[in-house]
Design a protein around this motif. Structure first.
Motif, PDB file in Angstrom:
ATOM      1  N   ALA A 249     -25.549 -19.953   1.992  1.00 35.37           N
ATOM      2  CA  ALA A 249     -24.459 -20.593   3.011  1.00 35.37           C
ATOM      3  C   ALA A 249     -24.173 -19.832   4.246  1.00 35.37           C
ATOM      4  CB  ALA A 249     -23.113 -20.932   2.093  1.00 35.37           C
ATOM      5  N   ASN A 250     -24.336 -20.201   5.381  1.00 35.95           N
ATOM      6  CA  ASN A 250     -24.116 -19.748   6.574  1.00 35.95           C
ATOM      7  C   ASN A 250     -22.489 -20.162   7.083  1.00 35.95           C
ATOM      8  OD1 ASN A 250     -27.328 -19.830   6.953  1.00 35.95           O
ATOM      9  ND2 ASN A 250     -26.480 -17.930   7.076  1.00 35.95           N
ATOM     10  N   PRO A 251     -22.052 -19.432   7.248  1.00 30.71           N
ATOM     11  CA  PRO A 251     -20.552 -19.836   8.002  1.00 30.71           C
ATOM     12  C   PRO A 251     -20.519 -19.944   9.505  1.00 30.71           C
ATOM     13  CG  PRO A 251     -20.327 -17.388   7.684  1.00 30.71           C
ATOM     14  CD  PRO A 251     -21.572 -17.974   6.900  1.00 30.71           C
ATOM     15  N   PRO A 252     -19.952 -20.826  10.118  1.00 28.18           N
ATOM     16  CA  PRO A 252     -19.860 -20.761  11.547  1.00 28.18           C
ATOM     17  C   PRO A 252     -19.638 -19.372  12.217  1.00 28.18           C
ATOM     18  CG  PRO A 252     -17.911 -21.533  10.796  1.00 28.18           C
ATOM     19  CD  PRO A 252     -18.528 -21.473   9.747  1.00 28.18           C
TER      20      PRO A 252
ATOM     21  N   THR B 211     -29.500 -24.158  12.623  1.00 29.05           N
ATOM     22  CA  THR B 211     -28.814 -23.989  13.965  1.00 29.05           C
ATOM     23  C   THR B 211     -27.297 -24.114  13.858  1.00 29.05           C
ATOM     24  OG1 THR B 211     -30.639 -25.400  15.159  1.00 29.05           O
ATOM     25  CG2 THR B 211     -28.428 -25.186  16.513  1.00 29.05           C
ATOM     26  N   LEU B 212     -26.909 -23.162  14.612  1.00 31.98           N
ATOM     27  CA  LEU B 212     -25.234 -22.870  14.852  1.00 31.98           C
ATOM     28  C   LEU B 212     -24.732 -24.181  15.078  1.00 31.98           C
ATOM     29  CD1 LEU B 212     -23.093 -20.266  14.553  1.00 31.98           C
ATOM     30  CD2 LEU B 212     -23.152 -20.248  16.814  1.00 31.98           C
ATOM     31  N   LEU B 213     -23.594 -24.687  14.282  1.00 33.85           N
ATOM     32  CA  LEU B 213     -22.934 -25.877  14.704  1.00 33.85           C
ATOM     33  C   LEU B 213     -21.771 -25.750  15.562  1.00 33.85           C
ATOM     34  CD1 LEU B 213     -23.081 -27.641  11.238  1.00 33.85           C
ATOM     35  CD2 LEU B 213     -24.722 -27.984  13.020  1.00 33.85           C
ATOM     36  N   ASP B 214     -21.570 -26.509  16.640  1.00 32.41           N
ATOM     37  CA  ASP B 214     -20.821 -26.526  17.387  1.00 32.41           C
ATOM     38  C   ASP B 214     -20.006 -27.565  17.622  1.00 32.41           C
ATOM     39  OD1 ASP B 214     -22.520 -27.346  18.815  1.00 32.41           O
ATOM     40  OD2 ASP B 214     -22.221 -25.827  20.818  1.00 32.41           O
TER      41      ASP B 214
ATOM     42  N   GLY C  71     -17.406 -27.193  22.219  1.00 32.28           N
ATOM     43  CA  GLY C  71     -18.878 -25.923  22.132  1.00 32.28           C
ATOM     44  C   GLY C  71     -18.127 -24.692  21.372  1.00 32.28           C
ATOM     45  N   LYS C  72     -17.183 -24.941  20.442  1.00 35.11           N
ATOM     46  CA  LYS C  72     -16.839 -23.715  19.626  1.00 35.11           C
ATOM     47  C   LYS C  72     -17.496 -24.014  18.283  1.00 35.11           C
ATOM     48  CE  LYS C  72     -12.379 -23.145  21.758  1.00 35.11           C
ATOM     49  NZ  LYS C  72     -10.995 -23.143  21.684  1.00 35.11           N
ATOM     50  N   SER C  73     -18.050 -23.005  17.481  1.00 32.81           N
ATOM     51  CA  SER C  73     -18.523 -22.954  16.402  1.00 32.81           C
ATOM     52  C   SER C  73     -17.567 -22.415  15.581  1.00 32.81           C
ATOM     53  CB  SER C  73     -19.974 -22.276  16.118  1.00 32.81           C
ATOM     54  OG  SER C  73     -20.348 -21.830  14.932  1.00 32.81           O
ATOM     55  N   GLN C  74     -16.763 -23.005  14.657  1.00 31.93           N
ATOM     56  CA  GLN C  74     -15.752 -22.774  14.060  1.00 31.93           C
ATOM     57  C   GLN C  74     -15.413 -23.678  12.899  1.00 31.93           C
ATOM     58  OE1 GLN C  74     -12.135 -22.963  16.457  1.00 31.93           O
ATOM     59  NE2 GLN C  74     -12.739 -24.883  17.101  1.00 31.93           N
TER      60      GLN C  74
END
Length: 161
Positions: free
Chosen positions: A60-63, A81-84, A88-91
């Protein structure tokens, strides 16, 4: 395959959402210097996990930003891919990340694979975005690399400790 393990890593291995060649770790402008050692450790951890062939693991990868906050009950999942969100914030709040981990433990959508979680505010009304609180029946929207799924989860206050 035995007991399942969900291992929480970091976001270092995730590709940036701009479609470029960089990951969170490889982009020279993404991470502050004080976070780089932790990101390197996360990459090493991921490498060990991905090379494991006998265990029943999920990674599991957090933002990019994971911190305490309100449990909104709405999130989406991805793989590499980093989700935003729309701004445009990945959180994600720790509370919603915990729900996502629990859901993965029950559903096993990502066995022997990695997944990431983040908010997608397009599912929220303008009022919800301003307050950070859902005003209707909250839903969890999960978007893995397979067809769209919706899951109804109750949002209940945590018991006082």
């Amino acid at each position: 395959m035995g007991t399942a393990l969900i291992l929480v890593g970091g976001a270092a291995r995730l590709h940036l959402p701009n479609g470029g060649p960089h990951t969170v770790m490889s982009d020279p402008d993404f991470l502050p210097d004080n976070i780089v050692p932790t990101a390197r450790a996360s990459m090493a951890q991921w490498g060990l996990c991905a090379s494991e062939t006998s265990a029943n693991w999920t990674y599991a990868n957090p933002p990019a930003l994971l911190q305490p906050g309100p449990r909104l009950g709405t999130y989406r999942t991805g793989t590499n891919t980093l989700l935003d969100d729309e701004p445009g914030k990945s959180q994600l709040s720790m509370e919603d990340f915990a729900v996502a981990l629990g859901h993965e433990a029950q559903s096993a959508n990502f066995r022997r694979a990695a997944f990431t979680v983040g908010y997608e505010h397009s599912f929220m009304s303008a009022g919800e975005r301003q307050t950070g609180q859902p005003t209707r029946n909250p839903r969890v929207y999960v978007r893995p690399s397979k067809p769209f799924h919706r899951f109804q989860l109750p949002v209940a206050p945590l018991a006082p400790s």
